[in-house]
Scaffold this motif. Structure first.
Motif, PDB file in Angstrom:
ATOM      1  N   ASN A 134       0.836  -1.193   0.000  1.00  0.00           N
ATOM      2  CA  ASN A 134       0.000   0.000   0.000  1.00  0.00           C
ATOM      3  C   ASN A 134       0.879   1.255   0.000  1.00  0.00           C
ATOM      4  OD1 ASN A 134      -1.649   2.268   1.370  1.00  0.00           O
ATOM      5  ND2 ASN A 134      -3.210   0.729   0.965  1.00  0.00           N
ATOM      6  N   PRO A 135       0.549   2.259  -0.827  1.00  0.00           N
ATOM      7  CA  PRO A 135       1.387   3.471  -0.890  1.00  0.00           C
ATOM      8  C   PRO A 135       1.465   4.234   0.427  1.00  0.00           C
ATOM      9  CG  PRO A 135      -0.649   3.768  -2.146  1.00  0.00           C
ATOM     10  CD  PRO A 135      -0.559   2.323  -1.804  1.00  0.00           C
ATOM     11  N   ASN A 136       0.525   4.043   1.326  1.00  0.00           N
ATOM     12  CA  ASN A 136       0.618   4.686   2.635  1.00  0.00           C
ATOM     13  C   ASN A 136       1.891   4.263   3.356  1.00  0.00           C
ATOM     14  OD1 ASN A 136      -1.650   6.367   2.844  1.00  0.00           O
ATOM     15  ND2 ASN A 136      -2.983   4.638   3.308  1.00  0.00           N
ATOM     16  N   ARG A 141       7.324   5.489   5.397  1.00  0.00           N
ATOM     17  CA  ARG A 141       8.732   5.098   5.418  1.00  0.00           C
ATOM     18  C   ARG A 141       9.626   6.253   4.979  1.00  0.00           C
ATOM     19  NH1 ARG A 141      11.350   2.457   0.953  1.00  0.00           N
ATOM     20  NH2 ARG A 141      13.398   1.631   1.561  1.00  0.00           N
ATOM     21  N   ALA A 142       9.225   6.943   3.912  1.00  0.00           N
ATOM     22  CA  ALA A 142      10.011   8.090   3.443  1.00  0.00           C
ATOM     23  C   ALA A 142      10.017   9.204   4.489  1.00  0.00           C
ATOM     24  CB  ALA A 142       9.442   8.601   2.117  1.00  0.00           C
ATOM     25  N   ALA A 143       8.863   9.435   5.120  1.00  0.00           N
ATOM     26  CA  ALA A 143       8.782  10.480   6.142  1.00  0.00           C
ATOM     27  C   ALA A 143       9.634  10.128   7.348  1.00  0.00           C
ATOM     28  CB  ALA A 143       7.332  10.688   6.552  1.00  0.00           C
ATOM     29  N   TYR A 144       9.634   8.861   7.732  1.00  0.00           N
ATOM     30  CA  TYR A 144      10.422   8.440   8.895  1.00  0.00           C
ATOM     31  C   TYR A 144      11.915   8.664   8.654  1.00  0.00           C
ATOM     32  CZ  TYR A 144      12.282   5.564  12.665  1.00  0.00           C
ATOM     33  OH  TYR A 144      12.959   5.126  13.768  1.00  0.00           O
ATOM     34  N   ALA A 145      12.369   8.338   7.462  1.00  0.00           N
ATOM     35  CA  ALA A 145      13.791   8.481   7.156  1.00  0.00           C
ATOM     36  C   ALA A 145      14.239   9.939   7.191  1.00  0.00           C
ATOM     37  CB  ALA A 145      14.086   7.880   5.783  1.00  0.00           C
ATOM     38  N   ALA A 146      13.306  10.870   6.919  1.00  0.00           N
ATOM     39  CA  ALA A 146      13.666  12.286   6.854  1.00  0.00           C
ATOM     40  C   ALA A 146      13.307  13.065   8.113  1.00  0.00           C
ATOM     41  CB  ALA A 146      12.964  12.935   5.650  1.00  0.00           C
ATOM     42  N   GLU A 147      12.496  12.477   9.008  1.00  0.00           N
ATOM     43  CA  GLU A 147      11.973  13.211  10.165  1.00  0.00           C
ATOM     44  C   GLU A 147      13.021  13.316  11.277  1.00  0.00           C
ATOM     45  OE1 GLU A 147      10.166  15.579  12.098  1.00  0.00           O
ATOM     46  OE2 GLU A 147       8.785  14.798  10.559  1.00  0.00           O
ATOM     47  N   SER A 148      13.107  14.491  11.897  1.00  0.00           N
ATOM     48  CA  SER A 148      14.043  14.699  13.005  1.00  0.00           C
ATOM     49  C   SER A 148      13.340  14.857  14.347  1.00  0.00           C
ATOM     50  CB  SER A 148      14.911  15.939  12.743  1.00  0.00           C
ATOM     51  OG  SER A 148      14.098  17.095  12.578  1.00  0.00           O
ATOM     52  N   ASP A 149      12.042  15.153  14.336  1.00  0.00           N
ATOM     53  CA  ASP A 149      11.288  15.316  15.578  1.00  0.00           C
ATOM     54  C   ASP A 149      11.040  13.946  16.214  1.00  0.00           C
ATOM     55  OD1 ASP A 149       8.307  15.341  16.872  1.00  0.00           O
ATOM     56  OD2 ASP A 149       9.323  17.259  17.209  1.00  0.00           O
ATOM     57  N   THR A 355      -0.451  10.912   2.151  1.00  0.00           N
ATOM     58  CA  THR A 355      -1.345  11.738   1.350  1.00  0.00           C
ATOM     59  C   THR A 355      -1.141  11.424  -0.128  1.00  0.00           C
ATOM     60  OG1 THR A 355       0.282  13.535   1.241  1.00  0.00           O
ATOM     61  CG2 THR A 355      -1.299  13.577   3.060  1.00  0.00           C
ATOM     62  N   ASP A 356      -2.062  11.901  -0.956  1.00  0.00           N
ATOM     63  CA  ASP A 356      -1.977  11.601  -2.386  1.00  0.00           C
ATOM     64  C   ASP A 356      -0.717  12.175  -3.031  1.00  0.00           C
ATOM     65  OD1 ASP A 356      -4.387  10.270  -2.217  1.00  0.00           O
ATOM     66  OD2 ASP A 356      -5.588  11.990  -2.860  1.00  0.00           O
ATOM     67  N   ASP A 357      -0.158  13.243  -2.437  1.00  0.00           N
ATOM     68  CA  ASP A 357       1.041  13.847  -3.014  1.00  0.00           C
ATOM     69  C   ASP A 357       2.330  13.308  -2.384  1.00  0.00           C
ATOM     70  OD1 ASP A 357       0.935  14.962  -0.514  1.00  0.00           O
ATOM     71  OD2 ASP A 357       0.840  17.041  -1.174  1.00  0.00           O
ATOM     72  N   GLY A 358       2.222  12.237  -1.603  1.00  0.00           N
ATOM     73  CA  GLY A 358       3.398  11.615  -1.024  1.00  0.00           C
ATOM     74  C   GLY A 358       3.776  12.119   0.351  1.00  0.00           C
ATOM     75  N   GLY A 359       3.014  13.069   0.892  1.00  0.00           N
ATOM     76  CA  GLY A 359       3.277  13.566   2.235  1.00  0.00           C
ATOM     77  C   GLY A 359       2.628  12.693   3.299  1.00  0.00           C
TER      78      GLY A 359
END
Length: 385
Positions: A134-136, A141-149, A355-359
């Motif tokens: 699923n794209p979610n 996964r992409a957000a986790y790799a970039a998140e610093s909070d 989200t639909d735009d990858g966020g």
């Protein structure tokens, strides 16, 4: 195993080709240096998957030149541990205990498939096939790799694990209810087709996490009133105010409390046929005004759907026309229509979603499940409030 074979398609070699591999020894292969390097890259990158706390066997110590068999055994153990982390995360067994969505991922013959991946010399493709489709999941996964909070990373890691607890193959077409976002979505080939708002259980009667199969739609349904709701309110109304109870359609038949079909029926004009041990269903509601609320925790556990008739017509495509559905609704007669093919429905809980735009969108943890990671006890549920 058939599930993963289907996912990988032509990537894996045939069983006969594998059986003839000369390097096979006691159910494992002698790992080459490039294969060991690939595995080490995957192990080192596991933190970016939200799997940094997973314990993986150290296979780097034995010298492959002097003890290739021992190092290969250690590498095989490490690869299988990492594989299980990709499939199920590395939470304690208690964490997914209340995540009652069935999965046969544990039945995959991962040892055999790993050996085939080694024959193919491409561990990256093998492990990629173990990720949820699923794209979610990809967005989280992409957000986790970039998140610093730290707090957001913890939320993302929790929801990545929840996706791993889902079946690797969810079906060509399925419904996904997210109790945290108050939405139900229809997916086909892992693409979102439609979304409808919903209402879920109160914090005292939270909607449980489980899966079922939707085989049909009941139009103009009777409401079979759960005993908990009878004890809470309906029973006293029938006993003390029988005229009011009759006007609202409440009847007692063979010891069962029921409500007749009609405009005031608590299930509205439709209910999905989805048998399950929790007596939880997706259904319509006469109280449409509550869909305008941002936090929609109002039911005894069932899922009330905004635009429920549209959902019914969408699911019945090829089985009944919209005009036929409208005619049945107008007749006020209770009618069950079957879907062309049953589809899975997953009642889940994700406090972060792609989200639909990858966020990524974050939702309030209305059931306070993130800190407990689903360790809370279940409560009695029923339909509807």
């Amino acid at each position: 195993m058939r599930i993963l074979l289907a996912l990988l398609g032509g990537f894996l070699l045939s069983t006969s080709a594998f059986a003839q591999t000369p390097d096979q020894t006691d159910n494992y292969l002698i790992w080459t240096q490039p294969q060991l390097a690939q595995l080490q890259q995957l192990v080192d990158a596991r933190a970016a998957e939200g799997l940094g706390d997973c314990s993986i066997t150290d296979f780097s110590q034995p010298n492959s030149a002097t003890d290739p068999h021992r190092r290969s055994r250690l590498a095989t153990a490490a690869a299988n541990q990492l594989m299980m982390a990709y499939l199920e995360g590395c939470s304690s067994a208690a964490a997914p205990a209340k995540w009652r969505i069935s999965s046969d991922d544990r039945r995959i013959d991962t040892q055999r498939l790993l050996m085939k991946a080694l024959v193919r010399n491409d561990l990256f493709a093998y492990f990629d096939a173990l990720r949820p489709r699923n794209p979610n999941y990809r967005a989280l996964r992409a957000a986790y790799a970039a998140e610093s909070d730290d707090q957001k990373r913890a939320t993302l890691a929790t929801n990545l694990d929840r996706w791993r607890w889902m079946p690797l193959v969810m079906g060509d077409k399925y419904l996904l209810v997210n109790a945290a976002s108050f939405e139900v979505t229809l997916w086909e080939n892992n693409k979102k087709l439609r979304t409808w708002p919903n209402i879920v259980g109160k914090t005292k009667s939270p909607t449980p996490v489980f899966d079922a199969s939707v085989s049909g739609v009941i139009l103009n349904p009777w409401w079979e009133i759960p005993t908990s709701i009878v004890a809470e309110s309906i029973g006293a109304l029938v006993r003390n105010h029988p005229a009011t109870a009759r006007r609202k359609g409440y009847v007692v038949q063979d010891g069962r409390y029921r409500q007749r079909p009609g405009p005031g029926n608590a299930l509205g004009q439709m209910k999905l046929v989805m048998p399950n041990p929790y007596s939880i269903y997706l259904h319509d509601t006469p109280n449409k005004n509550l869909f305008s609320e941002p936090v929609r925790t109002f039911s005894h556990g069932c899922i009330r759907v905004g635009g429920a008739i549209d959902l019914a017509k969408t699911l019945l495509e090829g089985s009944a026309t919209p005009a036929q559905v409208d005619a049945i609704l107008a007749s006020r007669g209770t009618t069950t229509l079957s879907l062309l093919k049953p589809i899975p429905v997953y009642i889940a809980y994700f406090t972060a979603e792609g989200t639909d735009d990858g966020g990524v969108t974050y939702f309030p943890d209305v059931y306070d499940r993130d800190p407990l990671h689903l360790a809370q006890n279940a409560v009695e549920t029923g339909c509807p409030a």
